[in-house]
Write an enzyme that holds these catalytic residues in place. Structure first.
Site, PDB file in Angstrom:
ATOM      1  N   SER A 265      -0.136   5.788 -12.607  1.00  0.00           N
ATOM      2  CA  SER A 265      -0.001   5.182 -11.560  1.00  0.00           C
ATOM      3  C   SER A 265      -0.789   5.631  -9.987  1.00  0.00           C
ATOM      4  O   SER A 265      -1.448   6.391 -10.179  1.00  0.00           O
ATOM      5  CB  SER A 265       1.592   5.252 -11.041  1.00  0.00           C
ATOM      6  OG  SER A 265       2.417   6.950 -10.478  1.00  0.00           O
ATOM      7  N   LYS A 266      -1.107   5.116  -9.479  1.00  0.00           N
ATOM      8  CA  LYS A 266      -1.671   5.865  -8.553  1.00  0.00           C
ATOM      9  C   LYS A 266      -1.122   7.387  -7.723  1.00  0.00           C
ATOM     10  O   LYS A 266      -1.555   7.699  -7.639  1.00  0.00           O
ATOM     11  CB  LYS A 266      -1.575   4.545  -6.777  1.00  0.00           C
ATOM     12  CG  LYS A 266      -2.036   5.045  -5.881  1.00  0.00           C
ATOM     13  CD  LYS A 266      -2.100   4.304  -4.226  1.00  0.00           C
ATOM     14  CE  LYS A 266      -1.340   4.602  -3.373  1.00  0.00           C
ATOM     15  NZ  LYS A 266      -1.272   5.300  -2.901  1.00  0.00           N
ATOM     16  N   ARG A 267       0.025   7.554  -8.277  1.00  0.00           N
ATOM     17  CA  ARG A 267       0.156   9.198  -7.254  1.00  0.00           C
ATOM     18  C   ARG A 267      -0.025  10.035  -8.463  1.00  0.00           C
ATOM     19  O   ARG A 267      -0.464  10.955  -8.165  1.00  0.00           O
ATOM     20  CB  ARG A 267       2.026   8.885  -7.324  1.00  0.00           C
ATOM     21  CG  ARG A 267       2.583   8.868  -6.147  1.00  0.00           C
ATOM     22  CD  ARG A 267       4.517   9.116  -5.689  1.00  0.00           C
ATOM     23  NE  ARG A 267       4.790   8.434  -6.343  1.00  0.00           N
ATOM     24  CZ  ARG A 267       5.882   8.473  -7.475  1.00  0.00           C
ATOM     25  NH1 ARG A 267       6.319   9.551  -7.796  1.00  0.00           N
ATOM     26  NH2 ARG A 267       6.223   7.543  -7.533  1.00  0.00           N
ATOM     27  N   GLU A 287      -3.740   4.082   5.128  1.00  0.00           N
ATOM     28  CA  GLU A 287      -3.861   5.031   3.915  1.00  0.00           C
ATOM     29  C   GLU A 287      -4.741   5.152   3.050  1.00  0.00           C
ATOM     30  O   GLU A 287      -5.003   3.833   2.583  1.00  0.00           O
ATOM     31  CB  GLU A 287      -2.276   4.630   2.747  1.00  0.00           C
ATOM     32  CG  GLU A 287      -2.367   6.142   2.142  1.00  0.00           C
ATOM     33  CD  GLU A 287      -1.370   5.533   0.823  1.00  0.00           C
ATOM     34  OE1 GLU A 287      -0.857   4.721   0.919  1.00  0.00           O
ATOM     35  OE2 GLU A 287      -0.846   6.491  -0.132  1.00  0.00           O
TER      36      GLU A 287
END
Ligand code: GLU
Length: 511
Positions: A265-267, A287
């Site tokens: 994921s992006k995280r 962002e």
């Protein structure tokens, strides 16, 4: 007769394209090119609520950066234009109505409020609500209401959706090019919405099937997350009478986190410090997410790395150009299980491509970096320096650290080097070498090399000690390519000045 190969990449423009999406596009592209087929870009934007401005351009720019060439698409046009679903709005309704007429779909008039209430009621009883065969004849659907009532509701402008009437209990046998045969019973599947009167738009499922059919798509290669939709898609082809020309399907494994657990994921990118998007992306809320391009990855390295995340060539070969990938790729060698993303491997690939670049290519990458530091330099000099630094670089961002001293005198001296070499007789001997160098007119590699070595022979002084001391004074640290290459590149005047500066800064000895 074998069908012409036509594949599509069908992203929804809901934000930046994740690297998993780029890999889907890449595999489609490799498959098409290998078989002399066409690669189509179709934008699936029927969900207007999730539309993000700029996402379409981002997708196209990403593919272009990667070297994935679109044969038919929203910019390129093609025999089945338009390729943006929102511009094909008028096409879909007729198929939704056809499905109602043939008894494969039905109208549902329940309002969102009514459905929410039902859901809450079921949840209160500890059950989950599904719009399926168990409830569809009890709700406000054309399966329960009379034909007149349905007509009347539509005529007076009641909002409705058209839902697929999922068979109650049928085993759907499907084939996946990667996973083989898969059978799923429809008993657990719900009645998906195909069309919404509110915005006169189809949902993903209907638009996707209709377009794949009309665009004569031969193979659908897409992410694993779409596998649960495959029974519905098979049944839609059947209900529309298109089973004979239905595409073949292949569902690609997920890209997993570096830990191997769960979807990338992006995280994870933020957490482990690597990009999950091909290009930098500024979201509508401001962002910013980093991109492989802006982080200094070469598109060839990025593509090479992505190709091997989920596919293997069956040999030890790791470096593949796009043409080599086109030749070697096969869906049979795509794994069924998820592929773990390894940031170090991404670095490694970039380094490999860096090392293989010509000196001129490195020089061209170096020049703008020098310019940022206010340094102009000829192509020739940039290429020569490029040749010395490429083996030690992974990203262009490493260049200044490795090449800055060719242009700018050190202002600091590496303490470890000072401790090791700025001691005993070394500084005094360095001043002797200074005189040897000062006497050379043509400061070529051969001349300085010969003169310094003659001095070493004559005096019997340790070559290691004196050359490292000289290096420390000219470079500021005990690093870099061959000493005499450095001297030639820095030039006589600078070399002498740097020796003087080192002596001034460090003194004559440091015991
Ligand atoms: N629009 C879908 C997506 O965003 C396409 C899925 C498919 O390829 O069928 O992933």
């Amino acid at each position: 007769m074998t069908r012409p190969v036509r594949v599509r990449f069908a992203p929804s423009p809901t934000g930046a394209l994740h690297i998993g999406g780029v890999r889907t596009a890449l595999y489609n592209y490799l498959f098409a090119r290998q078989r002399g087929g066409k690669f189509i870009l179709r934008i699936e934007d029927t969900d207007s609520q999730r539309f993000v401005p700029g996402a379409e351009e981002y997708i196209m720019e990403s593919l272009e950066w990667c070297g994935i060439k679109i044969d038919e698409g929203i910019r390129e046009g093609g025999p089945h234009a338009p390729y943006r679903q929102s511009e094909r709005k008028d096409i879909y309704k007729k198929y939704a109505l056809q499905l109602v007429e043939s008894g494969n779909a039905y109208y549902a008039f329940d309002t969102p409020e009514e459905l929410n209430a039902l859901r809450a009621e079921m949840e209160a009883k500890g059950e989950t609500f599904a719009y399926n065969h168990a409830v569809r004849t009890q709700l406000a659907t054309s399966l329960r209401l009379s034909a007149e009532e349905v007509e009347e509701r539509i005529a007076r402008g009641d909002q409705y959706v058209i839902r697929f009437k999922m068979p109650e209990n049928e085993s759907v046998e499907m084939h996946d090019m990667i996973r083989g045969n898969v059978t799923i019973n429809t008993a657990t599947l719900d009645d998906k919405v195909l069309y919404k009167s509110a915005d006169a738009l189809p949902t993903y499922h209907l638009a996707n099937i209709v377009d794949d059919h009309l665009m004569e798509i031969s193979h659908v290669i897409r992410g694993e997350e779409w596998l649960p939709s495959l029974p519905l898609h098979y049944l839609l082809y059947r209900a529309l009478g298109w089973s004979d020309t239905q595409p073949e399907f292949g569902h690609l494994p997920l890209l997993l986190k570096p830990t191997g657990q769960g979807k990338l994921s992006k995280r994870d990118g933020d957490k482990f410090g690597f990009p999950v998007f091909p290009l930098r992306w500024v979201a509508p809320d401001g962002e910013v997410s980093r991109g492989y391009r802006e982080d200094g990855y070469f598109p060839e390295a990025f593509i090479n790395m992505l190709a091997l995340l989920g596919w293997n060539p069956g040999t030890e070969q790791e470096l593949f150009s796009m043409d080599e990938l086109i030749n070697a790729f096969s869906l049979e060698r795509v794994s069924k299980s998820g592929a773990r993303f390894q940031p170090e491997k991404a670095h490694w690939f970039n380094g490999q491509y860096m090392h293989r670049k010509s000196n001129e290519e490195i020089g061209a990458l170096l020049k703008p970096i020098l310019k940022e530091h206010g340094i102009e330099c000829s192509d020739e000099l940039a290429a020569t320096i490029g040749g010395h630094i490429k083996e030690r670089s992974t990203f262009p961002a490493d260049f200044w650290e490795l090449a800055g001293y060719f242009f700018v005198a050190p202002t600091e001296y590496d303490p470890k080097g000072v401790k090791k070499y700025w001691k005993g007789e070394n500084p005094a001997k360095l001043l002797e070498i200074r005189e040897v160098l000062a006497a050379i007119d043509d400061f070529s590699i051969e001349n300085t090399d010969a003169a310094v070595h003659q001095w070493i022979e004559r005096t019997g002084y340790s070559a290691g000690q004196i050359i490292n001391t000289l290096r420390l004074s000219v470079v500021g640290a005990c690093k870099g390519p061959g000493m005499f290459d450095v001297l030639a590149l820095v030039g006589k005047e600078q070399v002498l000045a740097r020796i003087d500066a080192a002596v001034a800064a460090l003194g004559m000895a440091n015991e």
